[in-house]
Design an enzyme around this catalytic site. Sequence first.
Site, short mmCIF file in Angstrom:
data_model
loop_
_atom_site.label_atom_id
_atom_site.label_comp_id
_atom_site.label_asym_id
_atom_site.label_seq_id
_atom_site.Cartn_x
_atom_site.Cartn_y
_atom_site.Cartn_z
N ALA A 1 0.83 -1.20 0.00
CA ALA A 1 0.00 0.00 0.00
C ALA A 1 0.88 1.26 0.00
O ALA A 1 2.09 1.20 0.22
CB ALA A 1 -0.91 0.01 1.22
N GLY B 1 -0.17 -5.35 0.40
CA GLY B 1 -1.27 -5.35 -0.56
C GLY B 1 -0.92 -6.01 -1.87
O GLY B 1 -1.79 -6.57 -2.55
N GLU C 1 -1.46 -9.61 -1.27
CA GLU C 1 -2.91 -9.82 -1.17
C GLU C 1 -3.58 -9.78 -2.55
O GLU C 1 -4.51 -10.54 -2.81
CB GLU C 1 -3.53 -8.76 -0.25
CG GLU C 1 -3.17 -8.98 1.21
CD GLU C 1 -3.57 -7.83 2.10
OE1 GLU C 1 -4.36 -8.06 3.03
OE2 GLU C 1 -3.10 -6.70 1.87
N GLU D 1 2.85 -6.20 7.26
CA GLU D 1 2.07 -5.17 7.97
C GLU D 1 2.37 -5.13 9.46
O GLU D 1 2.27 -4.06 10.09
CB GLU D 1 0.57 -5.40 7.74
CG GLU D 1 0.10 -5.10 6.32
CD GLU D 1 0.21 -6.30 5.39
OE1 GLU D 1 -0.34 -6.23 4.28
OE2 GLU D 1 0.85 -7.31 5.77
#
Length: 255
Positions: free
Chosen positions: A61, A106, A109, A129
């Site tokens: 992210a 991300g 993911e 994270e």
Amino acid sequence: MTVNLEVAEGVAAVRLDRPPMNALDIATQDRLRELAGELTDRDDVRAVVIWGGEKVFAAGADIKEMRVMDHAAMVKRSKALQDSFTAIARIPKPVVAAVTGYALGGGCELALCADIRIAADNAKLGQPEILLGLIPGAGGTQRLARLVGPSRAKDLIFTGRQVRADEALAIGLVDRVVPAAEVYEAAHAWAAKLAKGPAIALRAAKESVDAGLETDLDTGLAIERNWFAGLFATEDRETGMRSFVEEGPGKAKFA
């Protein structure tokens, strides 16, 4: 555009394009959700490749963007974040992630939303994270555990460590490892082959597996049974069976 789309011969190439590391900011997330709807609806798209270019898939992210968000802002944004990734996962067509370089946070993911992952031999994947005092928020705690099992998922999520391509292959996080220069070609070849297959049967197979994983065995078998019987009403089923009887297996040409 932070995400570009090209379609040719039934294969849609979705490329993240936000140099240098393809950070998944809000605009990119929203663009992915928009493209997922388009890819779902387009009849000329039969399979999808998602990649980030030759050097990096996506390093996570946009931390600078997230840092200024407080609790109230993230409560409002977190569902939209998850919805963007879920939209990719629910494209009712075969989807392959071509993973080069980093696929972290991300980025990892997003790769988890594909049906299979083909990784470069220099790829590094992970959910870091926890090193920010956070947990994965775009599906990582759920999709990763379903893919590699809860113990391995917890190890990756608790430690935030990165895994190289060979370990990712060994634990089932990726499905194939190829030289870095061949990643996109390998992913595209997989997609191109399936783009020539029976579209409705492929959708039935994907939805049966995905929906079945979310329920008990008896319900999953009912989902499979309904799709299986329903396919007997399709032209592709007639084409496939006729070709098998007349020409032998594997020679059917589907519209």
